[in-house]
Design a protein around this motif. Structure first.
Motif, short mmCIF file in Angstrom:
data_model
loop_
_atom_site.label_atom_id
_atom_site.label_comp_id
_atom_site.label_asym_id
_atom_site.label_seq_id
_atom_site.Cartn_x
_atom_site.Cartn_y
_atom_site.Cartn_z
N ALA A 1 33.84 13.60 1.06
CA ALA A 1 34.79 12.93 1.94
C ALA A 1 35.01 11.50 1.48
CB ALA A 1 34.28 12.94 3.38
N LEU A 2 36.19 10.99 1.83
CA LEU A 2 36.59 9.63 1.51
C LEU A 2 37.13 8.99 2.78
CD1 LEU A 2 37.33 7.43 -0.65
CD2 LEU A 2 39.55 8.55 -0.83
N SER A 3 36.59 7.84 3.16
CA SER A 3 37.01 7.17 4.39
C SER A 3 38.29 6.37 4.16
CB SER A 3 35.92 6.24 4.90
OG SER A 3 34.82 6.99 5.35
N VAL A 4 39.18 6.45 5.15
CA VAL A 4 40.41 5.66 5.14
C VAL A 4 40.46 4.88 6.45
CG1 VAL A 4 42.92 5.72 5.03
CG2 VAL A 4 41.58 7.42 3.77
N PRO B 1 40.24 9.61 8.35
CA PRO B 1 40.73 8.36 8.96
C PRO B 1 39.70 7.83 9.95
CG PRO B 1 42.29 10.20 9.21
CD PRO B 1 40.98 10.78 8.83
N VAL B 2 39.26 6.58 9.78
CA VAL B 2 38.22 6.01 10.63
C VAL B 2 38.69 4.69 11.22
CG1 VAL B 2 36.37 7.11 9.34
CG2 VAL B 2 37.11 4.81 8.70
N ILE B 3 38.02 4.29 12.29
CA ILE B 3 38.28 3.01 12.96
C ILE B 3 37.21 2.02 12.50
CG2 ILE B 3 38.40 1.84 15.19
CD1 ILE B 3 39.19 4.61 16.38
N ARG C 1 24.84 16.32 11.01
CA ARG C 1 25.73 17.24 11.71
C ARG C 1 27.21 16.85 11.59
NH1 ARG C 1 22.92 15.12 16.53
NH2 ARG C 1 24.29 13.73 17.74
N PHE C 2 27.48 15.85 10.76
CA PHE C 2 28.87 15.40 10.56
C PHE C 2 29.64 16.46 9.78
CE2 PHE C 2 31.61 11.90 8.37
CZ PHE C 2 32.71 12.30 9.10
N ASP C 3 30.67 17.02 10.40
CA ASP C 3 31.59 17.95 9.76
C ASP C 3 32.86 17.16 9.46
OD1 ASP C 3 33.45 19.91 9.08
OD2 ASP C 3 32.53 21.40 10.39
N PHE C 4 33.21 17.02 8.19
CA PHE C 4 34.23 16.08 7.78
C PHE C 4 35.62 16.37 8.33
CE2 PHE C 4 31.48 15.56 3.76
CZ PHE C 4 30.71 14.60 4.39
N THR C 5 35.85 17.56 8.89
CA THR C 5 37.18 17.86 9.45
C THR C 5 37.19 17.80 10.97
OG1 THR C 5 36.74 20.24 9.54
CG2 THR C 5 37.69 19.38 7.50
N LYS C 6 36.03 17.52 11.59
CA LYS C 6 35.95 17.53 13.05
C LYS C 6 35.65 16.12 13.56
CE LYS C 6 34.83 22.43 13.41
NZ LYS C 6 35.15 22.77 12.03
N LYS C 7 34.99 15.98 14.71
CA LYS C 7 34.70 14.65 15.26
C LYS C 7 33.70 13.93 14.38
CE LYS C 7 35.70 15.85 20.07
NZ LYS C 7 35.18 15.92 21.46
N ASN C 8 33.98 12.67 14.13
CA ASN C 8 33.09 11.89 13.27
C ASN C 8 32.10 11.09 14.12
OD1 ASN C 8 35.21 10.28 14.22
ND2 ASN C 8 34.93 8.80 12.56
N GLY D 1 32.08 7.42 6.91
CA GLY D 1 32.92 8.19 7.81
C GLY D 1 32.71 7.89 9.28
N PHE D 2 31.91 6.91 9.61
CA PHE D 2 31.71 6.51 11.01
C PHE D 2 32.91 5.71 11.51
CE2 PHE D 2 27.53 7.88 10.33
CZ PHE D 2 26.71 7.69 11.45
#
Length: 757
Positions: A501-504, A537-539, A662-669, A697-698
């Motif tokens: 995964a890559l954070s944006v 996409p992250v905040i 438990r982080f699934d990169f396509t679901k809730k981060n 990814g947080f």
């Protein structure tokens, strides 16, 4: 006289007279080419040079001095009688044997009789006879005493043959010579001389195309000179050559399992395969077929080498064992490095290795942009690999034994492709398995036989005897196929489908934080999956001040953001420089030349992430490397801050590790809320932690009711979006927050009107 025979295959031209199906000759004209014809003409040119005649263009007409010499020796008499002609041949060409004179005389007489029947007068017949005799003496004298021998002489003619030339070639064919007409301009001229194709046959093969402009006898001569020069480099040719794929039946694994004696019996050849199988015929049975194939090879006691996914690069020690010099040109380099190939157990195998080594590198030298330095590096790699794998493939080798080399996956680069080409010219079956049709393979070779199947299967390990073997059922593969339909480019994703995964970081309005907070990332703007890498996409934001100064509502809004996947920090600093950290004493050994020493990190006794999924461990190390590379943290590569970064990221709290696990990169981060209510400065370690979690990814939000600077002190540039929410308030005490029950969501009215809980 010898009869014309039909070819079964081009190699029939090189069979001795007694070994031919019928004691006849071959007279063919070739009007186009393919790879097989190119190779045949090269061999035929060489054979004609040793035992035959090569004609480029027309046979020159006898000159005046030639005719004068003929008249001086033979006189002006002529009689169209086989006895007269045979007697004349004995005087004119004394090296011919009696049987050869009889054959040629009979053939000449037969040709002249045909000319008489077509209306030619005696004067024309006499001139034709004298022309034939002069041509036999001045052009074909070197083969007239070999006509009809076991090693049948060869004539290679390039050009548009004339009527009299064709008649003489027919005479020589009937007397016991093989003939090839190489007709670059096609068959039109020939058919004017022989409309019924009565004197020769036209060669017809699949995939024939017109001859390239540069192709011809001159081209064949240059190629033969190159071959001779290469032979000088490796000190003379071996006694045997490879017969690759010519004997196979196109059955893949079955062909390789065929016993060596069943492949062929000509002692001049060793019979091997060079096969690539793309895709799989049946996903359910594929692995079992490979497993049984390996067992059968093992029972046959054949040498077997299996490599998976790569040919490991030579080590420094292996490269040092190759003695190199400074070379002025390619020939000097090949001559010197080919001497590094030594196999005292078999002089024949050593010659085969040297020959293959020189040939493969000579071919590579013709690639555009190739230079001596790069070619030398290729040569060193080939020598290292050859030394490394010779014991496994050729230990105690004796003719006609054939080993087997199996490569699973696509060859990564030109060096690996060159090594496989080299092996294909040795007594080894080379099998390339590419079950995943999407896997790239850098190998192209004219001798490679390819088999293609439509189905694709990802296989990382060859199912070898003694290993843990896992084979899917029909239902399992059906489910995987359903996955491909449902979870590829559909917007629906399987649990833990992706491992990278890559954070944006998103630029948002303050009001959007609460709207996006509890959404699955796949519904957020700028979410994407490219080449199996998820863009998450992250905040990453800082909220300064308290809206309308309403403290209770302020804490209520923050509390609404605390989910089961949220880590909350209520007091600064969270991590102090003096906190115990078992990794801190070892980090200097974990980073070298700007790169993480991953294997060293994972093998260290203080490494505590081994319980995490392998892809999450790699995810953590990827983002750690990225954080250092970005030089976001002030002091990186200046005062040793990179080692502080290592110490912090390799000593994360268990709760954060569980969120990552438990982080699934396509679901809730996962989330981090950092509440900073005082003048106490946030530590460097806290800044590193939050920057890392953002990359991992947080969603990261700082709530700073004072509006003071906090994390900015340790960043080299602005990375957070800052929102001025309202009035600055001081000396607030953050309450203890409990996560909202899983599944609890605020209503849209609460979100819009900011109602407290």
């Amino acid at each position: 006289m010898f009869e014309h025979q039909r070819l079964q295959k081009l190699e029939d031209y090189f069979v001795t007279l007694d070994q031919r199906r019928e004691r006849g000759i071959y007279f063919y004209r070739i009007n186009g080419c393919n790879e097989a014809i190119r190779e045949f003409l090269g061999l035929y040119y060489e054979a004609a040079g040793k035992n035959g005649v090569i004609i480029e263009g027309r046979i020159p007409n006898p000159e005046e001095q030639n005719l004068n010499y003929y008249e001086e020796i033979m006189g002006r008499e002529f009689c169209m009688d086989a006895g007269f002609i045979e007697k004349s041949l004995g005087k004119w060409l004394p090296r011919m044997k009696e049987g050869q004179r009889r054959q040629v005389a009979s053939s000449i007489c037969d040709t002249l009789a045909g000319m008489r029947r077509s209306g030619k007068n005696d004067n024309i017949l006499k001139n034709a006879y004298i022309k034939f005799m002069c041509w036999l003496y001045y052009k074909f004298e070197r083969i007239v005493n070999r006509l009809g021998d076991q090693e049948i002489p060869k004539i290679l003619y390039e050009g548009a043959v004339s009527a009299y030339e064709l008649k003489l070639l027919d005479i020589l064919a009937k007397a016991g010579s093989d003939i090839v007409l190489l007709q670059r301009e096609g068959d039109q001229n020939y058919l004017r001389q022989d409309p019924e194709s009565a004197l020769s046959c036209v060669l017809e093969m699949p995939d024939m195309v017109p001859f390239p402009e540069e192709f011809g006898i001159r081209y064949l001569r240059r190629e033969l000179e190159k071959k001779w020069n290469r032979e000088k480099l490796y000190g003379g040719g071996p006694e045997t050559v490879n017969c690759t794929n010519a004997w196979i039946e196109g059955k893949g694994l079955e062909d390789i399992l065929k016993e060596v004696p069943e492949r062929g019996s000509d002692s001049r050849f060793f019979y091997n395969c060079f096969i690539r199988i793309n895709g799989v015929e049946d996903k359910v049975t594929y692995l079992n077929e490979l497993y049984q194939f390996q067992l059968k090879l093992g029972h046959s006691k054949r040498k077997l080498l299996i490599l998976e996914g790569e040919i490991p690069y030579p080590t420094t020690e292996e490269i040092k064992e190759i003695s190199r010099k400074n070379y002025r040109d390619q020939e000097q380099m090949l001559a010197d490095l080919s001497r590094e190939i030594r196999y005292t157990a078999s002089a024949e195998l050593e010659k085969l290795m040297r020959k293959a080594f020189v040939e493969v590198l000579s071919e590579a030298a013709e690639f555009p942009g190739e230079n001596l330095n790069r070619l030398t590096n290729h040569a060193v790699y080939l020598l290292c690999w050859l030394k490394r794998y010779t014991p496994e493939l050729f230990e105690h080798w004796k003719y006609p034994e054939i080993g087997c080399f199996v490569y699973l996956g696509g060859l990564r680069n030109g060096k690996e492709a060159m090594f496989v080409k080299l092996l294909s010219r040795l007594p080894v079956d080379v099998l390339l398995l590419r079950p995943d049709r999407n896997a790239a393979c850098s190998l192209e070779d004219k001798n490679l036989y390819e088999m293609n199947y439509e189905q694709s299967l990802t296989v990382k390990r060859f199912p070898k005897e003694g290993q843990d073997i896992r084979m899917g059922t029909a239902a399992y593969h059906a489910e995987r196929e359903l996955d491909e339909v449902m979870y590829q480019d559909s917007g629906i994703y399987r649990n833990q489908q992706y491992g990278r995964a890559l954070s944006v970081s998103l630029q948002t309005m303050y009001e959007e934080i609460s709207i996006l907070w509890n959404q699955e990332v796949k519904y957020r703007p700028n979410f994407a999956v490219t080449d199996h890498v998820v863009s998450v996409p992250v905040i990453f934001a800082k909220v300064s001040g308290v809206r309308d100064g309403q403290i209770n509502r302020y804490w209520s809004d923050i509390h609404a953001l605390v989910t089961p996947d949220t880590f909350v920090i209520r007091k600064a600093p969270h991590i102090s420089p003096t906190d115990q950290n078992p990794m801190k004493a070892h980090v200097t050994g974990f980073f070298k030349n700007g790169k993480l020493q991953r294997e060293k990190i994972k093998a260290h006794a203080c490494y505590s992430y081994e319980f995490l999924r392998e892809e999450i461990q790699e995810h953590i190390l990827d983002k750690l490397q990225l954080l250092i590379d970005q030089r976001l943290i002030r002091g990186t590569f200046e005062n040793g801050t990179e080692y502080t970064i290592l110490a912090v990221v390799l000593n994360l709290e268990k709760e954060i590790l569980r969120l990552l696990q438990r982080f699934d990169f396509t679901k809730k981060n996962p989330k981090l809320i950092y509440i900073h209510t005082t003048e106490t400065m946030i530590s460097l370690e806290d800044s590193i932690l939050t920057a890392f979690l953002n990359l991992a990814g947080f969603d990261v939000v700082f709530f700073v009711p004072t509006g003071y600077q906090c994390i900015e002190k340790y960043f080299n540039r602005e990375v957070m979006e800052e929102h001025q929410a309202g009035e600055y308030l001081y000396d607030l005490q953050a309450p203890s927050f409990q996560a909202a029950p899983s599944g609890t969501r605020r209503s849209w009215r609460d979100i819009i009107f900011k109602r407290g809980n």
